[in-house]
Design an enzyme around this catalytic site. Structure first.
Site, PDB file in Angstrom:
ATOM      1  N   CYS A   1      37.611  42.121  42.957  1.00  0.00           N
ATOM      2  CA  CYS A   1      38.144  43.000  43.997  1.00  0.00           C
ATOM      3  C   CYS A   1      37.289  44.255  44.081  1.00  0.00           C
ATOM      4  O   CYS A   1      36.902  44.816  43.051  1.00  0.00           O
ATOM      5  CB  CYS A   1      39.593  43.359  43.663  1.00  0.00           C
ATOM      6  SG  CYS A   1      40.397  44.402  44.889  1.00  0.00           S
TER       7      CYS A   1
ATOM      8  N   HIS B   1      47.182  42.620  49.289  1.00  0.00           N
ATOM      9  CA  HIS B   1      46.918  44.067  49.309  1.00  0.00           C
ATOM     10  C   HIS B   1      47.896  44.790  50.236  1.00  0.00           C
ATOM     11  O   HIS B   1      48.323  45.913  49.938  1.00  0.00           O
ATOM     12  CB  HIS B   1      45.491  44.365  49.787  1.00  0.00           C
ATOM     13  CG  HIS B   1      44.464  44.382  48.711  1.00  0.00           C
ATOM     14  ND1 HIS B   1      44.510  45.241  47.634  1.00  0.00           N
ATOM     15  CD2 HIS B   1      43.327  43.652  48.555  1.00  0.00           C
ATOM     16  CE1 HIS B   1      43.460  45.035  46.861  1.00  0.00           C
ATOM     17  NE2 HIS B   1      42.724  44.071  47.389  1.00  0.00           N
TER      18      HIS B   1
ATOM     19  N   HIS C   1      44.440  36.960  49.166  1.00  0.00           N
ATOM     20  CA  HIS C   1      44.070  38.170  48.422  1.00  0.00           C
ATOM     21  C   HIS C   1      44.282  39.415  49.287  1.00  0.00           C
ATOM     22  O   HIS C   1      44.872  40.401  48.833  1.00  0.00           O
ATOM     23  CB  HIS C   1      42.608  38.052  47.978  1.00  0.00           C
ATOM     24  CG  HIS C   1      42.103  39.213  47.192  1.00  0.00           C
ATOM     25  ND1 HIS C   1      41.811  39.132  45.849  1.00  0.00           N
ATOM     26  CD2 HIS C   1      41.819  40.497  47.539  1.00  0.00           C
ATOM     27  CE1 HIS C   1      41.373  40.308  45.422  1.00  0.00           C
ATOM     28  NE2 HIS C   1      41.371  41.149  46.431  1.00  0.00           N
ATOM     29  N   GLU C   2      43.807  39.372  50.524  1.00  0.00           N
ATOM     30  CA  GLU C   2      43.897  40.560  51.382  1.00  0.00           C
ATOM     31  C   GLU C   2      45.322  40.819  51.856  1.00  0.00           C
ATOM     32  O   GLU C   2      45.753  41.974  51.921  1.00  0.00           O
ATOM     33  CB  GLU C   2      42.936  40.438  52.565  1.00  0.00           C
ATOM     34  CG  GLU C   2      41.475  40.309  52.166  1.00  0.00           C
ATOM     35  CD  GLU C   2      40.992  41.338  51.152  1.00  0.00           C
ATOM     36  OE1 GLU C   2      41.414  42.519  51.217  1.00  0.00           O
ATOM     37  OE2 GLU C   2      40.188  40.970  50.276  1.00  0.00           O
TER      38      GLU C   2
END
Length: 150
Positions: free
Chosen positions: A89, A135, A131-132
């Site tokens: 990351c 976030h 993953h994003e």
């Protein structure tokens, strides 16, 4: 071109939930462009979410090879299969770990023109979507790691 500072893991903004974008306007498009510029200025980043540049809005930019994907208010609507992946990351430099992600995901979002879109990604792209979007919910990949890689 406007580069934004990438927030590191100790920054509490990375643990907060992002707000949906109400209207996709020139200001939002500028943030997306700045995110892309910032991403392209990294050594090997593939994607970035708005909280990583200090903005609590549901915005994601993914740049895989020649494809650039800009997403507003992305939501995963379907997950299929499972894959073990290695992730890192931009907000957690030099840390890598193994974790499980869906092998295939379908995402609904708005594009940078405010139009509804549906995208399906497999393998690496599925990993990027997950993953994003994590976030945007204040989740870091380190929360999900099963084994760190030295």
């Amino acid at each position: 071109m406007a580069l934004r500072q990438i927030r590191l893991s100790e920054d509490e903004i990375l643990r907060k939930k992002s707000r949906p974008v109400e209207v996709v306007d020139d200001k939002i498009r500028q943030i997306l462009d700045d995110m892309l510029d910032t991403l392209q200025n990294t050594e090997n980043g593939a994607a970035i979410a708005a909280p990583q540049v200090g903005i609590l809005k549901q915005l994601v930019v993914i740049a895989t090879g020649e494809d650039i994907i800009k997403l507003v208010n992305p939501k995963i609507v379907k997950k299929e299969g499972e894959q073990e992946v290695v992730e890192g990351c931009l907000s957690i430099p030099n840390v890598y770990g193994k974790l499980k992600r869906p092998k295939k995901v379908t995402v609904e979002a708005l594009n940078e023109n405010g139009e509804k879109i549906t995208l399906t990604g497999e393998g690496f792209l599925a990993k990027c979507f997950c993953h994003e979007i994590d976030h945007l919910d204040g989740i870091l990949f380190t929360d999900l790691v099963t084994e760190y890689i030295k």
